[in-house]
Design an enzyme around this catalytic site. Structure first.
Site, short mmCIF file in Angstrom:
data_model
loop_
_atom_site.label_atom_id
_atom_site.label_comp_id
_atom_site.label_asym_id
_atom_site.label_seq_id
_atom_site.Cartn_x
_atom_site.Cartn_y
_atom_site.Cartn_z
N TRP A 146 0.77 -1.33 0.00
CA TRP A 146 0.04 -0.06 0.14
C TRP A 146 0.81 1.27 0.14
O TRP A 146 0.68 2.20 -0.75
CB TRP A 146 -0.97 -0.09 1.32
CG TRP A 146 -1.87 1.30 1.30
CD1 TRP A 146 -3.16 1.54 0.78
CD2 TRP A 146 -1.14 2.23 2.39
NE1 TRP A 146 -3.28 2.75 1.21
CE2 TRP A 146 -2.38 3.48 2.11
CE3 TRP A 146 -0.47 2.84 2.92
CZ2 TRP A 146 -2.30 4.48 2.41
CZ3 TRP A 146 -0.25 4.02 3.58
CH2 TRP A 146 -1.18 4.86 3.50
N HIS A 147 1.98 1.16 0.58
CA HIS A 147 3.06 2.40 0.76
C HIS A 147 3.47 2.85 -0.58
O HIS A 147 3.69 3.74 -0.85
CB HIS A 147 3.96 2.34 1.74
CG HIS A 147 3.42 2.20 3.21
ND1 HIS A 147 2.94 1.20 4.08
CD2 HIS A 147 3.67 3.29 3.96
CE1 HIS A 147 2.47 1.53 5.26
NE2 HIS A 147 2.83 3.22 5.38
N GLY A 148 3.75 1.66 -1.37
CA GLY A 148 4.37 2.01 -2.68
C GLY A 148 4.70 0.86 -3.57
O GLY A 148 4.75 -0.36 -2.85
#
Lengths: 316, 478
Positions: free
Chosen positions: B321-323
């Site tokens: 989700w962060h990257g």
């Protein structure tokens, strides 16, 4: 905080008072010497050359400008003055691109120097975004517009430097402050303008520049994890566009200024590494280099010095 | 637009506040409409090309939500509507955030020559998650019918739009509907300004101040042992002060509008275990992942083995989700492993005798912090080889620089560490109680009240003076 209606104006007033105090301090001490040359307070210079350049252009007397990247670390203003018989101002910037160099040179040329000495290589033309998209160079400070002056006066980091310079000007505190000035907390750590962007006097030149270090650097460059960096950003058309915008237009727009341009003698290993990583990139470098040299020679006010021909430098 | 910018502080925020309170005279929906429009204006300043995407996403989710809430659908079509809604959200997120990553991996595996370069709309991860939660709750029958302006405001609300906290509709929309929130309250405005000031100070003075040291480990030069540790530690504190500063600023801004946002940080580096860390770091994301991923996967209801699998899946997806990069996958997997080890230790490890409890806490604190620092190396590095290179430097004490400069840098980092480890957090200073909608109550009887007001005014002033050009928040890119 039951009586918030009473405290809210006091809170906002205190905020305004602190901010205005910082503005006054920055104006009075003027670390960049943007408004006046240092007289009351000792002149100190920042190791951030992109910032410092804006102040140097205003505060120094000069008839020649020296521009380049960190490869110009080996030259002092005083050396240039002695050898060329000029009064120079060194505005080199570590890792700078052609847009930054062209912009800063244009600002310096407003002071009407007669000569520019420009250390140039293909690398600076690779990635040169518009100056207002450049997060490292305070363009508005060079323009001296309201936003630039405001960002200078309202800068908390600058107020910290002002306070530091102020403390350094108080004789009993001077030795202590000088000892604590190490360039980490306070960037205005250079007392002599000749020492900006140069190697420290105690720097071990033979220990740093030798065959062993060159081979170690070559091994690092050709490491598969890093070698792709060698080829990043090389686009012939973009480099030509940047060259025309940042170098050719500036030279053409200042026909009365003599431009001494020299190409830097990189080690041959740099090109060997590039050839191994990407022959196509090496071709771009060669083609661009040929284009830039031919184009520069078309200007009557340009003298070109190509130190890449010095095989005693590049191959040792 | 950035919170840490003069146009935001001196122009946008005062105008948004004045418009909000003045528009309340025009009816109960007018302030919500004003604030939603102001939020879109806020978003459009630097993300103009993605405003249509944001508005489209709101319309799509509101329509699906309306189907689930207001239409008498039978179970099959209800489930189909939910599936379509969530799939639509994930498809958009997947295209903008993961298409390039997917293509790069395909290319690496099969030399397809496929390259996809898609610009990431700022805040898309945050507003997608908030709306998925809304759809799932609507499907579960836990959502009342909301007016479109309130729903649009819930999604676009500018204090949280770019980088959270991840809001929950049940928490926010009733607050937007409250009449009291539409009247200016000097107490909330003052408390909001103070919390905003603390956050701004964290961002501009602490996070931006330590940021140059990060390049010691992650810059172009090969670091020595001490430089690698200094750089990794600098990033550890930069990230905390940057993101918790942003969250404080969001909470402070929102408080001026009379809206209480949930807490996102609770002194995470004081954690004595990884489980404790995840209860303190990015708390709204942890809660989201728990409620909408870990528990639906089965949580701990299907035995200890599947519990660890579920934890691992949740954390890997949390990392992703962060990257869209393998570094984030590894970061998530690493934290998933940490959590599994922590749970296994709690279950199978020895019980600590009370007289050793303090020592065990200290050992747990040190171990947790080191584990977190190691994981941040993957989070920060440009790619896996670079991360492994930094970690190998951190494990190689044969090359040490530790000169005068490194000592000064270590002292600088130690100051940041002392603030993070020993200082009170913002909610403790301000008595911020999100659940009970209270703030600043404990300060009322404090004899040092004027001194506190002036001290916090200095903090806000320093925060404003510390503003630099081009200083984005790290979490904007997620």
């Amino acid at each position: 905080m039951g009586n918030a209606g009473k405290y809210l104006p006091r809170f906002l007033g205190a905020v305004a008072l602190v901010i205005l105090s910082a503005v006054a301090l920055n104006y009075v001490v003027d670390p960049l010497q943007l408004f006046r040359p240092a007289r009351v307070f000792a002149a100190m210079y920042s190791s951030d050359s992109r910032l410092q350049g804006a102040g140097l252009i205003r505060s120094q007397q000069f008839d020649a400008v020296f521009m380049g990247t960190s490869l110009a670390l080996h030259y002092r203003q005083s050396d240039i003055d002695r050898h060329l018989g000029v009064r120079s101002l060194k505005l080199t910037m570590t890792g700078s691109n052609s847009r930054e160099q062209g912009f800063v040179l244009a600002a310096a040329l407003e002071r009407r120097p007669g000569r520019v000495i420009w250390q140039m290589d293909d690398w600076i033309f690779r990635d040169a975004p518009e100056i207002d998209a450049d997060r490292y160079l305070p363009a508005d400070l060079y323009r001296r517009n309201a936003r630039g002056i405001a960002s200078y006066l309202f800068g908390g980091a600058m107020a910290r430097e002002s306070l530091w310079i102020l403390a350094r000007s108080i004789p009993p505190l001077r030795p202590l402050v000088a000892r604590l000035t190490n360039g980490v907390m306070f960037t205005f750590s250079i007392p002599d303008v000749d020492d900006i962007n140069v190697l420290r006097p105690d720097f071990d030149v033979p220990g740093f520049y030798n065959a062993g270090r060159a081979m170690a650097a070559f091994a690092r460059l050709t490491d598969p994890a890093r070698s792709r960096h060698l080829t990043e950003g090389y686009d012939y058309d973009a480099m030509v566009r940047n060259f025309e915008r940042d170098a050719a237009d500036l030279i053409a727009g200042n026909p009365d200024v003599k431009f001494d341009i020299f190409f830097t003698p990189y080690s041959i290993l740099q090109f060997v590494a590039m050839r191994d990583a990407s022959p196509a990139t090496l071709k771009i470098v060669y083609d661009f280099s040929a284009y830039a040299a031919q184009r520069l020679l078309q200007f009557p006010n340009v003298t070109l010095h190509d130190f890449r021909e010095g095989s005693t430098i590049t191959a040792t | 637009m950035l919170f840490n910018s003069y146009p935001f502080i001196f122009l946008f925020l005062p105008v948004a506040l004045a418009g909000y309170f003045l528009s309340s005279r025009l009816g109960s929906l007018a302030p919500a409409i004003w604030l939603a429009l102001a939020s879109l204006a806020f978003y459009s300043v630097s993300n103009g090309q993605f405003v249509a995407l944001l508005v489209g996403s709101i319309a799509f989710n509101y329509a699906i939500g309306w189907l689930l809430i207001a239409w008498p659908l039978s179970p099959g079509p209800r489930y189909a509507a939910l599936t379509a809604g969530v799939a639509g959200d994930l498809a958009v997120l997947g295209y903008f955030k993961y298409a390039g990553f997917f293509a790069a991996n395909l290319n690496a595996l099969f030399s397809t020559g496929l390259a996809i370069n898609v610009l990431l709309p700022v805040g898309i991860s945050f507003y997608t998650f908030t709306q998925i939660a809304f759809l799932v709750d609507a499907y579960r029958g836990n959502v009342a019918r909301y007016a479109l302006p309130h729903y649009a405001l819930f999604v676009t609300y500018f204090p949280h739009l770019i980088a959270g906290p991840i809001l929950h509709h049940r928490d926010m929309i009733p607050q937007f509907e409250r009449a009291e929130a539409r009247r200016p309250d000097p107490h909330l405005i003052l408390c909001g300004l103070i919390i905003f000031g603390i956050g701004l100070f964290k961002k501009t003075c602490l996070a931006d101040g330590i940021q140059p040291l990060v390049s010691l480990a992650f810059g172009p030069n090969t670091p020595t042992f001490d430089q690698a540790w200094l750089g990794a530690l600098a990033y550890t504190f930069q990230l905390y002060f940057d993101f918790s500063g942003y969250s404080d600023m969001a909470i402070g801004i929102s408080l001026m509008f009379g809206i209480f946002l949930p807490l996102n940080f609770n002194s995470p580096y004081k954690a004595t275990s990884i489980i404790d860390f995840w209860r303190r770091w990015h708390m709204t994301l942890s809660q989201f992942l728990r409620d909408y991923l870990y528990i639906p996967l089965g949580g701990n209801r299907r035995g200890p083995a599947l519990r660890y699998v579920n934890l691992g899946i949740t954390m890997v997806l949390g990392g992703l989700w962060h990257g869209a990069a393998w570094t984030f996958v590894i970061w998530g997997a690493l934290h998933g492993t940490y959590l599994c080890v922590n749970h296994a230790w709690n279950r199978f490890g020895p019980t600590v005798a009370p007289r050793f409890a303090r020592a065990a806490d200290v050992a747990g604190f040190i171990l947790t912090f080191l584990a977190v620092v190691v994981a941040w190396v993957f989070f920060r590095a440009d790619n896996l080889p670079a991360a492994i290179d930094v970690l190998s430097r951190m494990a190689d004490p044969s090359r040490i620089a530790f000169g005068r400069l490194e000592i000064a840098q270590a002292v600088f980092i130690a100051i940041h560490a002392a603030i993070a480890w020993f200082g009170p957090n913002t909610q403790a200073v301000m008595g911020y109680d999100h659940a009970n909608r209270k703030v600043g109550e404990g300060l009322s009887g404090w004899k040092m009240r004027p001194r506190f007001i002036y001290a916090t005014a200095v903090v806000l002033a320093f925060g404003i003076l510390g503003i630099r050009q081009h200083s984005e928040f790290i979490y904007f890119r997620f």
